[in-house]
Design a protein around this motif. Structure first.
Motif, short mmCIF file in Angstrom:
data_model
loop_
_atom_site.label_atom_id
_atom_site.label_comp_id
_atom_site.label_asym_id
_atom_site.label_seq_id
_atom_site.Cartn_x
_atom_site.Cartn_y
_atom_site.Cartn_z
N ASP A 299 88.75 18.54 -68.65
CA ASP A 299 88.38 19.94 -68.92
C ASP A 299 88.13 20.18 -70.41
OD1 ASP A 299 90.92 19.86 -69.98
OD2 ASP A 299 91.69 21.55 -68.82
N PHE A 300 88.26 19.12 -71.23
CA PHE A 300 87.99 19.21 -72.67
C PHE A 300 88.81 20.31 -73.33
CE2 PHE A 300 83.48 17.89 -71.25
CZ PHE A 300 83.88 16.57 -71.14
N HIS B 284 91.77 17.72 -79.00
CA HIS B 284 92.44 16.47 -78.65
C HIS B 284 92.18 16.09 -77.20
CE1 HIS B 284 94.39 16.08 -82.52
NE2 HIS B 284 94.77 17.36 -82.44
N GLY B 285 92.06 17.10 -76.32
CA GLY B 285 91.71 16.82 -74.94
C GLY B 285 90.32 16.21 -74.84
N PHE B 286 89.40 16.72 -75.64
CA PHE B 286 88.04 16.17 -75.66
C PHE B 286 88.05 14.75 -76.21
CE2 PHE B 286 84.03 15.77 -78.24
CZ PHE B 286 83.21 15.48 -77.16
N TRP B 287 88.80 14.53 -77.27
CA TRP B 287 88.85 13.20 -77.88
C TRP B 287 89.53 12.18 -76.97
CZ3 TRP B 287 90.30 14.97 -83.53
CH2 TRP B 287 89.12 15.38 -84.18
N ARG B 288 90.48 12.62 -76.15
CA ARG B 288 91.07 11.70 -75.18
C ARG B 288 90.03 11.24 -74.17
NH1 ARG B 288 95.70 14.99 -75.63
NH2 ARG B 288 95.00 16.32 -73.91
N ALA C 249 83.88 9.94 -79.85
CA ALA C 249 83.62 11.19 -80.57
C ALA C 249 84.67 11.41 -81.65
CB ALA C 249 83.62 12.37 -79.60
N LYS C 250 85.90 10.97 -81.38
CA LYS C 250 86.96 11.09 -82.39
C LYS C 250 86.64 10.23 -83.60
CE LYS C 250 91.95 10.76 -83.07
NZ LYS C 250 93.26 10.48 -82.45
N LEU D 189 83.59 14.24 -84.26
CA LEU D 189 82.82 15.31 -83.61
C LEU D 189 83.66 16.01 -82.55
CD1 LEU D 189 79.42 13.46 -83.11
CD2 LEU D 189 79.90 15.29 -84.75
N ARG D 190 83.73 17.31 -82.61
CA ARG D 190 84.37 18.12 -81.57
C ARG D 190 83.36 18.36 -80.45
NH1 ARG D 190 85.88 23.28 -84.80
NH2 ARG D 190 83.81 22.80 -85.62
N PHE D 191 83.86 18.87 -79.32
CA PHE D 191 82.99 19.11 -78.17
C PHE D 191 81.83 20.03 -78.53
CE2 PHE D 191 81.97 21.89 -74.49
CZ PHE D 191 81.37 20.94 -73.68
N GLU D 192 82.14 21.14 -79.22
CA GLU D 192 81.09 22.11 -79.52
C GLU D 192 80.07 21.57 -80.53
OE1 GLU D 192 84.91 23.62 -81.61
OE2 GLU D 192 84.34 22.52 -79.80
N GLU D 193 80.45 20.52 -81.26
CA GLU D 193 79.51 19.90 -82.18
C GLU D 193 78.61 18.88 -81.47
OE1 GLU D 193 82.08 19.99 -86.34
OE2 GLU D 193 82.52 18.45 -84.86
N LEU D 194 79.20 18.12 -80.56
CA LEU D 194 78.41 17.12 -79.84
C LEU D 194 77.56 17.75 -78.75
CD1 LEU D 194 77.74 14.17 -79.62
CD2 LEU D 194 79.76 13.83 -78.19
N ALA D 195 78.07 18.83 -78.15
CA ALA D 195 77.32 19.53 -77.10
C ALA D 195 76.33 20.49 -77.75
CB ALA D 195 78.28 20.27 -76.17
#
Length: 268
Positions: free
Chosen positions: A31-32, A36-40, A45-46, A50-56
């Motif tokens: 669920d990002f 840290h949830g996104f990077w897991r 991306a870690k 890059l965070r989710f909102e940066e990569l997306a």
């Protein structure tokens, strides 16, 4: 509280299901939640910071399309390979007993369709990963991603050639998803979905209940939508969320599948 929620569902003729990323967690989908949830979910991306909102962000399809397609290609295959959890089927059974139902989701994974929900009764407000468009775009057209197979170099987290291309101009294609900072999303498919949703609301205004599942505050699109409709239509809002169940007519601090199973048992 399960009994209260179930009674509200029983009393209504129309059911609106609203769902965020938490709906897919019990199917094994990430669920990002938080950086840290996104990077897991995406260690590469870690490494890139890059965070989710940066990569997306659609700019990556121009700046580094192999990186962009590594991220979206992995998600495309993940969603294709994932089977919806049992709660989807039980929720569909509940919905089909109503005079009419509708689903509004911020998820781009196509899990509701895969679970058997009627394609014409779903509004994907952020688009769908199962459709593509031109990055420019050269024309107002989208097409199916069926048959698109993205091979990924997992060590470097880069998609291998050939990348999906626009069939009209040959430019790189991208998913038909509303991304962050996105000025080129072609919204025609979702516009049609939204039109059907508005027609549903017009018919449902006298006897509507809203069941919200897994919609958090980080990206509050679905959460705010449910609250607005609840207020405008005087409709009870049942919020299912293990961490953020507050602010609704009934709050169930449970995961999606568990809550649906408990409601289904009583509805029976």
């Amino acid at each position: 509280m399960i009994e209260v929620a179930t009674n509200l569902i029983k009393q209504a003729d129309y059911l609106l299901i609203t769902a965020g990323a938490g709906m897919g967690v019990d199917s094994g989908l990430p669920d990002f939640r938080g950086v840290h949830g996104f990077w897991r979910a995406y260690p590469a991306a870690k490494k890139l910071g890059l965070r989710f909102e940066e990569l997306a962000n659609p700019r990556w399809f121009e700046k580094d399309p192999k990186l962009a397609w590594a991220f979206y290609g992995h998600r495309l295959h993940l969603y294709r390979d994932t089977n919806p959890h049992k709660g989807f089927r039980l929720l569909l059974e509940i919905a089909q007993r109503k005079k009419e139902y509708f689903v509004v989701t911020s998820n781009v994974d196509g899990q509701f369709q895969k679970a058997g929900f009627d394609e014409m009764k779903i509004d994907e407000v952020h688009g769908s990963i199962h459709y593509l468009q031109c990055i420019k775009p050269c024309r107002d057209d989208i097409w199916s991603a069926d048959g698109v197979d993205i091979q990924i170099d997992t060590e470097r987290f880069l998609a291998r050639e050939p990348l999906p291309k626009c069939p009209y101009c040959g430019a790189v294609a991208r998913p038909n998803i509303l991304m962050f900072g996105d000025w080129h999303w072609i919204s025609s498919r979702e516009d049609a979905q939204q039109g059907r949703f508005k027609n549903f609301l017009h018919r449902a205004k006298e006897s509507l209940v809203i069941v919200e599942i897994g919609a958090g505050t980080a990206v509050p699109t679905i959460r705010l939508l449910g609250e607005q409709i609840s207020q405008n239509y005087n409709a009870p809002l049942i919020r299912i969320n293990p961490r953020e169940a507050q602010g609704a007519t009934v709050g169930l601090a449970l995961g999606g599948q568990e809550a649906i199973e408990k409601i289904y048992e009583i509805v029976q």
